[in-house]
Design a protein around this motif. Sequence first.
Motif: not given
Length: 270
Positions: A62-73
């Motif tokens: 999973g790749v996302d620009i938002a670091s908080n969402l990457v951490k949550a994932g």
Amino acid sequence: MNPNKALWEKGDFTRIAVNMRESGAALVAKLGIAKGLNVLDLGCGDGTTAIPAAKLGATVLGVDIASNLVKAGNSRAKAEGLTNCTFQEGDATDLHDLKDQSFDLLITFFGAMFAPKPMDVAKEMVRVTKPGGRIVMGNWIPGDPTLVAQVLKVSSAYTPPPPEGFVSPMLWGIEQHVTERFVNAGVAAENISFAKETFTFNAPYSPTELVSIFRNYYGPTMNAFDVAEKNGKAMELQQELEVLFNSQNKSITADTSSIPATFLWVTVKR
């Protein structure tokens, strides 16, 4: 700060995504995912589609620009015991960390459509997908009468006009624009197909409470309220959204929400 990064790190999209799990899993179930498939979920959020894909046996990034969402994932994948699902930060306009022809399947549901430079986004998606592989996008449709298109339309009416050169993400919901972008990236037009699908937001609380979740945690709506409050129009915006959410609620009980949203399903054969 990258404006797109700032938008999606504002608030906490996981509070929206928790109401998207059921439909996310249902969409993934239609993709024919099997063990051993290498999948990229672009603009993945906290894993609404990445985690169901991993549960079907795929190796998922999973790749996302938002670091908080990457951490949550990554936290969700760990909690689920999914060693075949990882998340990392990245920009859909420039996936320089990812090698050419790396993925059997690239999925992006309501993710890559929000990145700027759509021609670059299409080129990057094509570049990292293997020949014979697929790209599957889910994109909101401009002017559609269902929930998300209307939320974005209402929100935009309360914010200043976008800067010169801005390309609306909603153009990803128009077949002609999608075809143009992928043809420009080297895909034959006959390898691009379209369908209309429905995504449902299910929440264990009322539509009015769901409006509050969007107001407090969804970047585009938060920005609209920021401006509306400065202009003395926050109550007007609140009421407009409450009418929208309540009128579209299909739940049979007043204290729960089940609100469908139509989107454009795009399939690109690489």
